[in-house]
Design a protein around this motif. Structure first.
Motif, PDB file in Angstrom:
ATOM      1  N   GLN A 141      35.064  34.719  45.259  1.00  0.00           N
ATOM      2  CA  GLN A 141      34.840  35.604  46.408  1.00  0.00           C
ATOM      3  C   GLN A 141      35.072  34.874  47.729  1.00  0.00           C
ATOM      4  OE1 GLN A 141      31.245  38.073  46.275  1.00  0.00           O
ATOM      5  NE2 GLN A 141      31.128  37.580  44.088  1.00  0.00           N
ATOM      6  N   ALA A 142      34.555  33.668  47.837  1.00  0.00           N
ATOM      7  CA  ALA A 142      34.703  32.901  49.077  1.00  0.00           C
ATOM      8  C   ALA A 142      36.157  32.536  49.347  1.00  0.00           C
ATOM      9  CB  ALA A 142      33.838  31.638  49.015  1.00  0.00           C
ATOM     10  N   ILE A 143      36.892  32.177  48.306  1.00  0.00           N
ATOM     11  CA  ILE A 143      38.291  31.783  48.484  1.00  0.00           C
ATOM     12  C   ILE A 143      39.148  33.002  48.818  1.00  0.00           C
ATOM     13  CG2 ILE A 143      40.317  30.815  47.324  1.00  0.00           C
ATOM     14  CD1 ILE A 143      38.263  29.018  45.761  1.00  0.00           C
ATOM     15  N   VAL A 144      38.941  34.099  48.107  1.00  0.00           N
ATOM     16  CA  VAL A 144      39.725  35.306  48.385  1.00  0.00           C
ATOM     17  C   VAL A 144      39.455  35.801  49.808  1.00  0.00           C
ATOM     18  CG1 VAL A 144      40.065  37.738  47.762  1.00  0.00           C
ATOM     19  CG2 VAL A 144      40.033  35.985  45.981  1.00  0.00           C
ATOM     20  N   ALA A 185      46.220  37.187  47.505  1.00  0.00           N
ATOM     21  CA  ALA A 185      45.531  36.955  46.235  1.00  0.00           C
ATOM     22  C   ALA A 185      46.212  37.772  45.150  1.00  0.00           C
ATOM     23  CB  ALA A 185      44.059  37.343  46.348  1.00  0.00           C
ATOM     24  N   TYR A 186      46.373  37.151  43.982  1.00  0.00           N
ATOM     25  CA  TYR A 186      47.062  37.774  42.856  1.00  0.00           C
ATOM     26  C   TYR A 186      46.216  37.678  41.596  1.00  0.00           C
ATOM     27  CZ  TYR A 186      51.257  37.331  45.754  1.00  0.00           C
ATOM     28  OH  TYR A 186      52.181  37.422  46.775  1.00  0.00           O
ATOM     29  N   LEU A 187      46.310  38.714  40.769  1.00  0.00           N
ATOM     30  CA  LEU A 187      45.779  38.705  39.417  1.00  0.00           C
ATOM     31  C   LEU A 187      46.992  38.786  38.498  1.00  0.00           C
ATOM     32  CD1 LEU A 187      43.462  38.964  37.319  1.00  0.00           C
ATOM     33  CD2 LEU A 187      43.624  41.443  37.658  1.00  0.00           C
ATOM     34  N   VAL A 188      47.125  37.820  37.586  1.00  0.00           N
ATOM     35  CA  VAL A 188      48.263  37.805  36.671  1.00  0.00           C
ATOM     36  C   VAL A 188      47.771  38.252  35.301  1.00  0.00           C
ATOM     37  CG1 VAL A 188      50.080  36.413  35.616  1.00  0.00           C
ATOM     38  CG2 VAL A 188      49.356  35.947  37.966  1.00  0.00           C
ATOM     39  N   GLU A 189      48.418  39.282  34.776  1.00  0.00           N
ATOM     40  CA  GLU A 189      48.095  39.776  33.435  1.00  0.00           C
ATOM     41  C   GLU A 189      49.387  39.902  32.650  1.00  0.00           C
ATOM     42  OE1 GLU A 189      45.623  43.185  33.157  1.00  0.00           O
ATOM     43  OE2 GLU A 189      44.102  42.363  34.483  1.00  0.00           O
ATOM     44  N   SER A 190      49.425  39.314  31.475  1.00  0.00           N
ATOM     45  CA  SER A 190      50.600  39.377  30.588  1.00  0.00           C
ATOM     46  C   SER A 190      51.880  38.964  31.303  1.00  0.00           C
ATOM     47  CB  SER A 190      50.757  40.795  30.013  1.00  0.00           C
ATOM     48  OG  SER A 190      49.583  41.180  29.336  1.00  0.00           O
ATOM     49  N   GLY A 191      51.775  37.975  32.174  1.00  0.00           N
ATOM     50  CA  GLY A 191      52.930  37.464  32.897  1.00  0.00           C
ATOM     51  C   GLY A 191      53.324  38.271  34.115  1.00  0.00           C
ATOM     52  N   VAL A 192      52.586  39.323  34.421  1.00  0.00           N
ATOM     53  CA  VAL A 192      52.916  40.190  35.550  1.00  0.00           C
ATOM     54  C   VAL A 192      51.908  39.958  36.679  1.00  0.00           C
ATOM     55  CG1 VAL A 192      53.197  42.575  36.335  1.00  0.00           C
ATOM     56  CG2 VAL A 192      53.880  41.935  34.012  1.00  0.00           C
ATOM     57  N   PRO A 193      52.387  39.465  37.846  1.00  0.00           N
ATOM     58  CA  PRO A 193      51.473  39.269  38.969  1.00  0.00           C
ATOM     59  C   PRO A 193      51.202  40.590  39.692  1.00  0.00           C
ATOM     60  CG  PRO A 193      53.673  38.497  39.526  1.00  0.00           C
ATOM     61  CD  PRO A 193      53.721  38.952  38.102  1.00  0.00           C
ATOM     62  N   LEU A 194      49.930  40.866  39.895  1.00  0.00           N
ATOM     63  CA  LEU A 194      49.505  42.049  40.632  1.00  0.00           C
ATOM     64  C   LEU A 194      48.891  41.569  41.954  1.00  0.00           C
ATOM     65  CD1 LEU A 194      47.673  43.665  37.598  1.00  0.00           C
ATOM     66  CD2 LEU A 194      49.958  44.253  38.430  1.00  0.00           C
ATOM     67  N   ARG A 195      49.493  41.950  43.061  1.00  0.00           N
ATOM     68  CA  ARG A 195      48.966  41.496  44.348  1.00  0.00           C
ATOM     69  C   ARG A 195      47.703  42.294  44.656  1.00  0.00           C
ATOM     70  NH1 ARG A 195      52.578  40.127  49.420  1.00  0.00           N
ATOM     71  NH2 ARG A 195      53.738  41.888  48.617  1.00  0.00           N
ATOM     72  N   MET A 196      46.618  41.572  44.829  1.00  0.00           N
ATOM     73  CA  MET A 196      45.325  42.186  45.107  1.00  0.00           C
ATOM     74  C   MET A 196      44.967  42.149  46.588  1.00  0.00           C
ATOM     75  SD  MET A 196      44.761  42.995  42.007  1.00  0.00           S
ATOM     76  CE  MET A 196      43.075  43.546  41.909  1.00  0.00           C
ATOM     77  N   LYS A 197      45.572  41.201  47.305  1.00  0.00           N
ATOM     78  CA  LYS A 197      45.340  41.075  48.746  1.00  0.00           C
ATOM     79  C   LYS A 197      46.640  40.620  49.349  1.00  0.00           C
ATOM     80  CE  LYS A 197      42.526  38.729  52.230  1.00  0.00           C
ATOM     81  NZ  LYS A 197      41.480  37.725  52.477  1.00  0.00           N
ATOM     82  N   ALA A 198      47.118  41.353  50.324  1.00  0.00           N
ATOM     83  CA  ALA A 198      48.412  41.038  50.945  1.00  0.00           C
ATOM     84  C   ALA A 198      48.206  40.411  52.304  1.00  0.00           C
ATOM     85  CB  ALA A 198      49.251  42.303  51.077  1.00  0.00           C
ATOM     86  N   GLY A 199      49.009  39.411  52.575  1.00  0.00           N
ATOM     87  CA  GLY A 199      49.007  38.793  53.887  1.00  0.00           C
ATOM     88  C   GLY A 199      49.862  39.587  54.858  1.00  0.00           C
ATOM     89  N   ILE A 200      49.785  39.236  56.082  1.00  0.00           N
ATOM     90  CA  ILE A 200      50.591  39.870  57.114  1.00  0.00           C
ATOM     91  C   ILE A 200      52.009  39.316  57.000  1.00  0.00           C
ATOM     92  CG2 ILE A 200      50.910  40.177  59.604  1.00  0.00           C
ATOM     93  CD1 ILE A 200      47.835  39.756  59.818  1.00  0.00           C
TER      94      ILE A 200
END
Length: 191
Positions: free
Chosen positions: A165-168, A174-189
Motif C-alpha cells: 500500500q505504501a509503495i503503490v 503499478a501493475y498486476l501480472v497474471e498469466s504473463g499479462v500485465p494489468l496496469r492498476m495505476k497509471a502515471g501521467i
C-alpha cells in the motif's frame, strides 16, 4: 532525484512479473539512454531458489542491454554508491527483502521491530529513488493466499500488505501480472 519514477509490479508466483519488469527496465533504458542495475535480494537457500536465480541471470545475459547486478539480501541502500542520474534499478524482489529483514534469528516480532523493518524498507526505497532515474520494484501477491493459520506468516502477510500500500501510494505506475499479462492498476501521467 527530483523526477525519479517509481514502478511497482506484483503478481503470483511464476506469473511473469520478473520478465515484465526486466522488459520495462530495458524499455526505459533505451528511451532515456540509461544504464541498467539489477538489485537481487534473493539468497540461494535451496535447489529451487538456485534454479530461479540462475534463470534470472540467464534472462539478463540475453538482454539487448548490459545489466550490472548487485546482490544485497538486506540493507539495499548499499547500491546507492553505484548509481547515477541515468540509472534504472530493478529491485527483485520485495517479498524476499522483507523475509531477509524480518525473520532474523532470535529476534522477537514485536510491534516495534515490525515498524522498524517497515520504515527501513520504505526509507531504503526512497534513498535509491533519490539516486536513480527510475526504480522498479517487483513483489509477490502472497496476501491473497490462505497463509494466515501460522502466526509468523500472518505477521509477514500483514507487513507485506502495508508495504504494498505504501509503495503503490508513492508509485507513478503499478501493475498486476497474471498469466504473463500485465494489468496496469495505476497509471502515471504521460510525459
Amino acid at each position: 532525484m527530483e523526477n525519479s519514477r517509481l514502478y511497482f509490479i506484483t503478481g503470483g508466483v511464476r506469473s511473469g512479473k520478473s520478465s515484465f519488469a526486466e522488459k520495462k527496465a530495458v524499455e526505459l533504458a533505451i528511451q532515456s539512454g540509461g544504464n541498467l542495475h539489477y538489485l537481487a535480494c534473493g539468497r540461494s537457500s535451496d535447489a529451487e531458489m538456485e534454479e530461479r536465480i540462475n534463470r534470472h541471470r540467464q534472462d539478463r545475459h540475453r538482454s539487448p542491454l548490459a545489466w550490472r547486478t548487485s546482490e544485497y539480501a538486506t540493507d539495499v541502500t548499499r547500491i546507492g554508491k553505484d548509481l547515477d542520474a541515468k540509472s534504472i534499478v530493478l529491485l527483485d524482489c520485495l517479498t524476499t527483502l522483507l523475509d531477509n529483514e524480518l525473520f532474523l534469528p532470535n529476534v522477537p516480532l514485536t510491534e516495534g521491530f515490525l515498524h522498524k523493518v517497515f520504515t527501513k524498507i520504505i526509507k531504503g526505497i526512497g534513498e535509491i529513488r533519490k539516486e536513480a532515474q527510475s526504480l522498479i520494484i517487483v513483489s509477490n501477491e502472497v496476501v491473497q493466499e490462505p497463509i494466515f493459520q501460522d502466526e509468523f506468516l500472518h505477521t509477514y502477510g500483514k507487513v507485506l500488505g502495508l508495504l504494498h500500500q505504501a509503495i503503490v501510494e508513492r508509485a507513478d505506475e503499478a501493475y498486476l501480472v497474471e498469466s504473463g499479462v500485465p494489468l496496469r492498476m495505476k497509471a502515471g501521467i504521460p510525459e
